[in-house]
Design a protein around this motif. Structure first.
Motif, PDB file in Angstrom:
ATOM      1  N   ARG A 122      19.843  40.288  72.965  1.00 56.30           N
ATOM      2  CA  ARG A 122      20.476  39.198  72.223  1.00 56.30           C
ATOM      3  C   ARG A 122      19.619  38.720  71.056  1.00 56.30           C
ATOM      4  O   ARG A 122      20.088  37.966  70.212  1.00 56.30           O
ATOM      5  CB  ARG A 122      20.793  38.034  73.171  1.00 56.30           C
ATOM      6  N   GLU A 123      18.363  39.148  71.010  1.00 59.42           N
ATOM      7  CA  GLU A 123      17.500  38.730  69.904  1.00 59.42           C
ATOM      8  C   GLU A 123      17.949  39.312  68.573  1.00 59.42           C
ATOM      9  O   GLU A 123      17.533  38.850  67.511  1.00 59.42           O
ATOM     10  CB  GLU A 123      16.039  39.140  70.178  1.00 59.42           C
ATOM     11  N   THR A 124      18.833  40.329  68.607  1.00 60.72           N
ATOM     12  CA  THR A 124      19.319  40.925  67.366  1.00 60.72           C
ATOM     13  C   THR A 124      20.532  40.192  66.810  1.00 60.72           C
ATOM     14  O   THR A 124      20.983  40.495  65.705  1.00 60.72           O
ATOM     15  CB  THR A 124      19.698  42.406  67.578  1.00 60.72           C
ATOM     16  N   GLY A 125      21.061  39.227  67.545  1.00 57.82           N
ATOM     17  CA  GLY A 125      22.233  38.501  67.076  1.00 57.82           C
ATOM     18  C   GLY A 125      21.868  37.357  66.148  1.00 57.82           C
ATOM     19  O   GLY A 125      20.740  36.874  66.145  1.00 57.82           O
ATOM     20  N   GLU A 126      22.841  36.918  65.365  1.00 58.21           N
ATOM     21  CA  GLU A 126      22.592  35.813  64.435  1.00 58.21           C
ATOM     22  C   GLU A 126      22.628  34.461  65.150  1.00 58.21           C
ATOM     23  O   GLU A 126      21.903  33.543  64.810  1.00 58.21           O
ATOM     24  CB  GLU A 126      23.625  35.806  63.305  1.00 58.21           C
ATOM     25  N   ILE A 127      23.512  34.325  66.161  1.00 55.28           N
ATOM     26  CA  ILE A 127      23.657  33.085  66.921  1.00 55.28           C
ATOM     27  C   ILE A 127      23.289  33.376  68.369  1.00 55.28           C
ATOM     28  O   ILE A 127      23.893  34.239  69.004  1.00 55.28           O
ATOM     29  CB  ILE A 127      25.104  32.544  66.859  1.00 55.28           C
ATOM     30  N   HIS A 128      22.305  32.660  68.897  1.00 54.53           N
ATOM     31  CA  HIS A 128      21.867  32.919  70.274  1.00 54.53           C
ATOM     32  C   HIS A 128      22.896  32.401  71.271  1.00 54.53           C
ATOM     33  O   HIS A 128      23.450  31.308  71.097  1.00 54.53           O
ATOM     34  CB  HIS A 128      20.519  32.258  70.536  1.00 54.53           C
ATOM     35  N   THR A 129      23.153  33.180  72.319  1.00 52.97           N
ATOM     36  CA  THR A 129      24.097  32.809  73.363  1.00 52.97           C
ATOM     37  C   THR A 129      23.425  32.920  74.722  1.00 52.97           C
ATOM     38  O   THR A 129      22.886  33.974  75.066  1.00 52.97           O
ATOM     39  CB  THR A 129      25.345  33.714  73.335  1.00 52.97           C
ATOM     40  N   MET A 130      23.453  31.839  75.500  1.00 50.00           N
ATOM     41  CA  MET A 130      22.982  31.866  76.881  1.00 50.00           C
ATOM     42  C   MET A 130      24.129  32.260  77.806  1.00 50.00           C
ATOM     43  O   MET A 130      25.301  32.031  77.497  1.00 50.00           O
ATOM     44  CB  MET A 130      22.462  30.484  77.307  1.00 50.00           C
TER      45      MET A 130
END
Length: 332
Positions: free
Chosen positions: A114-122
């Motif tokens: 998920r570190e490659t995404g623009e918006i972090h999602t838990m």
């Protein structure tokens, strides 16, 4: 139908269309900025011109994104030169942002990257296990009144001065980019003073807010897609995990069809000027569910990925948390 073969027929670059898109957007960008500054005392000119300028800035950012995929112009060199030429006006250093975005494409839908995404999602599981401060930080981060305006302010004006992976992908390029941004801002000041700078930054911030809103919607909607290897399906991640926004033809034109993000993730070589035709000519059995504006706004309340339900959900209420924790939570 072979979907890859279908999309390949649209993955054709045309320098005439690319030049019209590229230089035409620049013409609107400069003309609208001039009108907004020259008529700053006339709100009925300032506001429409400023809004047009904000959208043209978003469009330049999308064209730079196309250049990063080498999908706008016909040759690699043309795309590279065009991408670097856009950098001072998008606030995004081309080479580092290109490499970071390629990492985003490779990690789409992967819960373990998920570190490659623009918006972090838990995930919902992570939320239930998190402590007070982690939850508070995430609540503030995902609040749309913080995420959109402050996210735009931080990302475009601060973070992009030294993006993540700068030391990996090019310190020299980022430093030269920052000098070019300074020169561009200095030129505006020399020609129009503090008034011009105020107008420019105000509508640049509006453009950044539009950009953050669109970036959020690209992968944050109820029935998006996340999974872990080995169950991760790259095709589903591209098509189901990326949105198709239906805000109308004019909006698509204004933002160079970044709204049609599903087809883009499936085949990043399709230039923005062919995305709409590719998307809307899909056979009915392949046509995606398109998200209209009211649903897009409602998606801002979705915060956590529920791995069991396979959907994005809001923050749980207190009762939902107690049920998730089981009988021990309700024991006296």
């Amino acid at each position: 139908m072979d979907l890859r073969a279908y999309t390949r027929q649209y993955a054709r670059q045309d320098n005439r269309l690319a030049a019209l898109s590229y230089f035409g957007t620049f013409a609107v960008y400069f003309a609208s900025l001039y009108l907004a500054i020259a008529h700053v005392a006339q709100w009925y000119v300032l506001i429409p011109a400023g809004v047009v300028h904000a959208f043209s800035a978003v469009r330049l950012y999308v064209l730079q994104h196309d250049c990063g995929h080498h999908s706008l112009f016909e040759t690699r060199a043309q795309n590279e030169w065009a991408g670097h030429g856009l950098s001072p006006f998008t606030f995004a250093p081309f080479e580092v942002m290109k490499q970071n975005h390629n990492l985003h494409h490779s990690g789409i839908g992967n819960l373990e990257h998920r570190e490659t995404g623009e918006i972090h999602t838990m995930t919902l599981r992570e939320w239930n296990a998190a402590g007070f401060w982690t939850r508070l930080q995430y609540r503030l981060y995902r609040n749309p009144f913080i995420l959109v305006p402050l996210g735009a302010l931080f990302t475009y004006f601060i973070r992009y001065r030294w993006p993540k992976n700068t030391t990996r992908f090019g310190v020299r390029g980022v430093l030269l980019h920052n000098l070019a941004v300074l020169a561009w801002v200095g030129l505006i000041f020399a020609l129009s003073g503090w008034t011009g700078l105020g107008v420019y930054f105000a509508f640049s911030l509006l453009g950044g807010m539009i950009g953050v809103f669109l970036v959020y919607l690209q992968h944050n909607f109820e029935d998006t897609y996340w999974d872990r290897r080995p169950d991760l399906d790259p095709q589903l991640a591209a098509l189901q995990g990326s949105s198709a926004l239906d805000f109308g033809w004019a909006f698509d034109l204004a933002v160079a069809c970044i709204t049609l993000h599903d087809i883009h993730h499936f085949n990043a070589r399709i230039p923005s000027y062919r995305l709409r035709a590719c998307h809307y000519n899909l056979p009915p059995e392949y046509a995606p569910r398109r998200i209209r504006f009211p649903e897009a706004v409602a998606a801002l309340r979705l915060k956590l990925w529920d791995e069991e339900a396979k959907r994005l959900v809001p923050f749980p209420g207190r009762g939902a948390r107690l049920r998730a924790q089981g009988p021990r939570a309700t024991a006296g």
